[in-house]
Design a protein around this motif. Structure first.
Motif, PDB file in Angstrom:
ATOM      1  N   VAL A   1       0.853  -1.187   0.000  1.00 23.01           N
ATOM      2  CA  VAL A   1       0.000   0.000   0.000  1.00 23.01           C
ATOM      3  C   VAL A   1       0.887   1.234   0.000  1.00 23.01           C
ATOM      4  O   VAL A   1       1.773   1.377   0.852  1.00 23.01           O
TER       5      VAL A   1
ATOM      6  N   VAL B   1      -2.664   5.014  -3.808  1.00 25.39           N
ATOM      7  CA  VAL B   1      -3.573   6.154  -3.678  1.00 25.39           C
ATOM      8  C   VAL B   1      -2.797   7.394  -4.108  1.00 25.39           C
ATOM      9  O   VAL B   1      -1.703   7.651  -3.606  1.00 25.39           O
TER      10      VAL B   1
ATOM     11  N   HIS C   1      -4.311   4.543   6.522  1.00 25.32           N
ATOM     12  CA  HIS C   1      -5.620   4.037   6.957  1.00 25.32           C
ATOM     13  C   HIS C   1      -5.884   2.661   6.337  1.00 25.32           C
ATOM     14  O   HIS C   1      -6.311   1.720   7.024  1.00 25.32           O
ATOM     15  N   LEU C   2      -5.619   2.534   5.044  1.00 22.33           N
ATOM     16  CA  LEU C   2      -5.830   1.254   4.355  1.00 22.33           C
ATOM     17  C   LEU C   2      -4.893   0.171   4.887  1.00 22.33           C
ATOM     18  O   LEU C   2      -5.317  -0.962   5.148  1.00 22.33           O
TER      19      LEU C   2
ATOM     20  N   LEU D   1     -13.987  -0.385   0.636  1.00 22.67           N
ATOM     21  CA  LEU D   1     -13.069  -1.421   0.167  1.00 22.67           C
ATOM     22  C   LEU D   1     -12.678  -2.354   1.312  1.00 22.67           C
ATOM     23  O   LEU D   1     -12.678  -3.583   1.160  1.00 22.67           O
TER      24      LEU D   1
ATOM     25  N   CYS E   1     -12.426   4.075   0.626  1.00 22.29           N
ATOM     26  CA  CYS E   1     -11.474   3.170   1.281  1.00 22.29           C
ATOM     27  C   CYS E   1     -12.171   2.334   2.349  1.00 22.29           C
ATOM     28  O   CYS E   1     -11.889   1.133   2.499  1.00 22.29           O
ATOM     29  N   ASN E   2     -13.078   2.942   3.096  1.00 20.63           N
ATOM     30  CA  ASN E   2     -13.840   2.194   4.095  1.00 20.63           C
ATOM     31  C   ASN E   2     -14.687   1.104   3.436  1.00 20.63           C
ATOM     32  O   ASN E   2     -14.808  -0.018   3.948  1.00 20.63           O
TER      33      ASN E   2
ATOM     34  N   LEU F   1      -4.478   8.380   3.738  1.00 16.46           N
ATOM     35  CA  LEU F   1      -5.370   7.324   3.239  1.00 16.46           C
ATOM     36  C   LEU F   1      -4.640   6.004   3.112  1.00 16.46           C
ATOM     37  O   LEU F   1      -5.190   4.943   3.432  1.00 16.46           O
TER      38      LEU F   1
ATOM     39  N   ILE G   1      -6.468   4.278  -6.656  1.00 21.69           N
ATOM     40  CA  ILE G   1      -7.544   5.166  -6.217  1.00 21.69           C
ATOM     41  C   ILE G   1      -7.052   6.587  -6.440  1.00 21.69           C
ATOM     42  O   ILE G   1      -6.014   6.980  -5.904  1.00 21.69           O
TER      43      ILE G   1
END
Length: 298
Positions: A138, A189, A150-151, A254, A251-252, A147, A215
């Motif tokens: 990621v 991202v 977060h992922l 996903l 993202c949430n 982001l 993304i």
């Protein structure tokens, strides 16, 4: 649907004042809508209420909604906060207006993002992330870093081999690419201004036969050229700076979809995580345990 599309689709007869307003709006769109209704009305010799009624006929819920659309158009056309500041900052905006505008923009971003989302790309991304033996990397630089973090944090609770790929730390980006192969998946991202490192990483993954999910905020960004799946988000804002509310929501979604495919593994991981927390990082529990040992020894 923007103003010009609404006007083209409006088949009813307009008054002379409304026709003058239409001409003024089309000539100076989108900047003309950034003015107050009173200022716009004065330019064509009519009233502010006529402006509001015309926009209602065209399908806008309020003048604020029409201005939000105009700001979205401006922010999409201008490339940096410096060039966007004069266009989107209002001289007479109150604190409450700032709150209302932020909410309107984020609601619009959310609705537009999910309405236009490529569902096949979303489903394909979930399959790639959850495929057997996948190593998920990621990455996100600058504005996308939060982001990406977060992922990485939440996917790590669902998948066995999630690796944050950052530009800082003991390993440079190129060092983190040494062992990339067909079993690897890059979840990248990237937002304006797009980091060159992200595009180069995506291209390298593709060259090695790995999979790439992107993304981003536009279909023609550099990293998208190497992607197997691209998911687009709206980032318009009432300020010179982009809003990433819709991106976080995507993202949430996903992560939620990955969780649905990894329920058992997630439950086991959370149990292990709770045990690790209690054993090694929960100071209160550790002190209580030491106190019990001391009491029993006494």
């Amino acid at each position: 649907m923007n103003l010009n599309q609404r006007i083209s689709g409006y088949g009813k007869k307009l008054t002379k004042s409304e026709q003058l307003l239409i001409e003024e709006l089309q000539t100076r769109y989108p900047q003309g809508l950034l003015e107050s209704a009173t200022s716009l009305a004065k330019k064509v010799g009519t009233s502010a209420s006529t402006v509001v009624r015309l926009l209602a006929k065209l399908g806008y819920a309020s003048y604020a909604e029409a201005q939000m659309e105009a700001r979205s158009e401006v922010t999409a056309r201008l490339s940096s906060p410096a060039t966007r500041a004069d266009a989107v900052i209002l001289d007479d905006a109150s604190v409450r207006t700032c709150l209302a505008n932020a909410l309107l923009h984020d609601q619009h971003n959310l609705a537009s993002t999910f309405a236009a989302l490529d569902i096949a790309a979303f489903e394909g991304a979930v399959r790639m992330l959850t495929q057997r033996k996948a190593r998920v990397h990621v990455t996100g630089q600058r504005h996308a870093a939060a982001l990406a973090g977060h992922l990485a944090l939440h996917l790590n609770m669902c998948l066995p081999d999630v690796r944050p790929m950052t530009a800082t730390g003991p390993l440079l980006m190129e060092d983190q690419l040494l062992w990339i192969g067909e079993q690897d998946v890059l979840l990248a991202v990237t937002f304006r201004r797009h980091a060159l490192a992200t595009a180069r990483a995506a291209r390298y993954f593709k060259e090695k036969g790995a999979k790439v999910i992107v993304i981003t905020d536009g279909p023609s960004v550099p990293a998208a050229a190497s992607a197997d799946h691209v998911m687009l988000v709206r980032t318009s804002s009432a300020s010179p700076f982009d809003s990433y509310t819709a991106a976080f929501s995507l993202c949430n979604a996903l992560v939620t979809a990955v969780v649905q495919r990894r329920k058992k593994e997630l439950g086991e991981a959370l149990e292990r995580g709770d045990a690790l927390w209690e054993q090694h990082w929960n100071d209160t529990a550790a002190r209580a345990g030491r106190s019990r040992k001391a009491s029993s020894a006494g």
